[in-house]
Design an enzyme around this catalytic site. Sequence first.
Site, PDB file in Angstrom:
ATOM      1  N   SER A  29       0.866  -1.165   0.000  1.00 34.10           N
ATOM      2  CA  SER A  29       0.000   0.000   0.000  1.00 34.10           C
ATOM      3  C   SER A  29       0.903   1.215   0.000  1.00 34.10           C
ATOM      4  O   SER A  29       1.426   1.599   1.034  1.00 34.10           O
ATOM      5  CB  SER A  29      -0.903  -0.030   1.235  1.00 34.10           C
ATOM      6  N   CYS A  30       1.099   1.831  -1.160  1.00 30.21           N
ATOM      7  CA  CYS A  30       2.249   2.701  -1.418  1.00 30.21           C
ATOM      8  C   CYS A  30       1.855   4.157  -1.626  1.00 30.21           C
ATOM      9  O   CYS A  30       0.689   4.515  -1.544  1.00 30.21           O
ATOM     10  CB  CYS A  30       2.996   2.185  -2.639  1.00 30.21           C
ATOM     11  N   THR A  31       2.835   4.992  -1.913  1.00 31.37           N
ATOM     12  CA  THR A  31       2.629   6.402  -2.260  1.00 31.37           C
ATOM     13  C   THR A  31       3.488   6.719  -3.469  1.00 31.37           C
ATOM     14  O   THR A  31       4.669   6.365  -3.507  1.00 31.37           O
ATOM     15  CB  THR A  31       3.021   7.330  -1.108  1.00 31.37           C
TER      16      THR A  31
ATOM     17  N   ASP B 225       7.049   4.922  -3.216  1.00 36.02           N
ATOM     18  CA  ASP B 225       7.412   4.164  -2.020  1.00 36.02           C
ATOM     19  C   ASP B 225       6.693   2.826  -2.064  1.00 36.02           C
ATOM     20  O   ASP B 225       5.469   2.784  -2.226  1.00 36.02           O
ATOM     21  CB  ASP B 225       6.962   4.900  -0.752  1.00 36.02           C
TER      22      ASP B 225
ATOM     23  N   GLU C  92       0.793   1.074  -7.594  1.00 39.76           N
ATOM     24  CA  GLU C  92       0.160   1.848  -6.539  1.00 39.76           C
ATOM     25  C   GLU C  92      -1.197   1.220  -6.253  1.00 39.76           C
ATOM     26  O   GLU C  92      -2.095   1.220  -7.115  1.00 39.76           O
ATOM     27  CB  GLU C  92      -0.005   3.303  -6.996  1.00 39.76           C
TER      28      GLU C  92
END
Length: 479
Positions: free
Chosen positions: A10-12, A31, A103
């Site tokens: 679970s990224c940015t 990320d 993402e």
Amino acid sequence: MAEAKLKKTSCTAILVGKKASMDGSTIIARDEDGYDGINPKTFVSVPAKNYDGVHYVSKYNGFECDLHGEGARFTSTPNGDQSDGIWGEQGINQYNVAMSSTETELTNPRCLGHDPLVKNGVDEDSMFSIVMPFIKTPREGVELLGKYIEKYGTGECNGIAFSNKDEIWYFETAAGHHWVAERIPDDCYAICPNIMCIEEFDFNDPDHFLCDPDLKDFVERHHLNPNPDSFNIRNIFGSQNEADSTYNTPRTWYGQKLFNPSIEQDPTSQDIPWLRRPEKKIAVEDVQFFLSSHYNGTKYDPFDTFASGDKKDMQKFRSIALDRNQESSILQIRNDVPAEYAAIQWVNFGFYAYSPYVPFYTNINDTPANYKLASQKFDINSAYWMHKLLEVVVEPRYHDYINEVNAFRDACQSYGVGRVDAIDAKAAKLSGQELQDFLTKESIATANHISDKTRDLLDSLIHHTLLNSKYQYELGDNL
């Protein structure tokens, strides 16, 4: 048809067009965060090869397909332990095409009811491996991945970024077999948390918008558009639930606060625009700060920057830097140097707020030994585990150590920038295999130096911790 098992990450992400960046580079950066907090990552160079006769099988969900043709060399950040799949994630290939996948996003249950997710579809673990070797432009990446989604479906809702020196595309899986993509305007940046991001879609502008051939009819057939006067992907397919207001939109709010400080917005608003033109040009260092941030300078900082003591505010929103950070990459493709050494992948392992970004040229055939080592067991000889150790040492004494940590990160960044200048100057006189060998050797040397500095920092912090134990007893002072 059935829903696939739970996503691991679970990224940015942040995308920066070439006219929005300080040096004219395109930048896609993300990320990679794992739910478990520990997901050891590596950084490798995958050689070019012929894929004729290769039958790909996912160890994660059983997806399989046949691959064909000549495949390019590319960099990758796969899992150290691949018993559950490769998860190559992000890198740049020999044609200077970058890909970041993925993402995590969420499609609403109404749309998924009409086009469910596919248990054995094309998921995050596989996308990079079956697309990256075969594309020479970002648009080719969009079209190839789109064909896979249409044919096999996907078990997840995701956003995927593609770029070269000229353009950036953002691809979203809208449901089990449907997808959309938009070319980011050159003078804009976009921040992508874990929600559907693309807004107004123009079917009459194929130079900037692409989708599966059934998308429009699918939406009309099932009456999915809440506002028929427009075709807003986020409104049609997005979740827009209460959790988004604390988990997702605050990250976009904070990024836009950094790059458009004159705009006042509510961090919980679900109407924050996806695309923005920055008030000043965005540098690689700005992207690094954003991807390492934790609402710094606001009352929402979990490290209590303002010493407000209001834990409700400090724990209100999902931070970008957090315990499950694994690997962050900034994929930068420059326009002011020859293509042979224009592409750089800045790699950060560990907890991003403590560890440095290391610049690797991507026209390379090897990476440092410690970047290729990452088992499930702690190993100080692994770059991943070395940087994870920083989190263990720093976090209990954050306010005591953060100034030294920030000085270390700044010094590493200055060193990295200087190294890029020096390597560029020598690379200009080389070509072919000689150039690739040179870039490989110098990138490894850069990373090894920063690894040495990281060990020095750990040595300093550990000594300081040991000399300042709460359990001190000096004989002379206690008589």
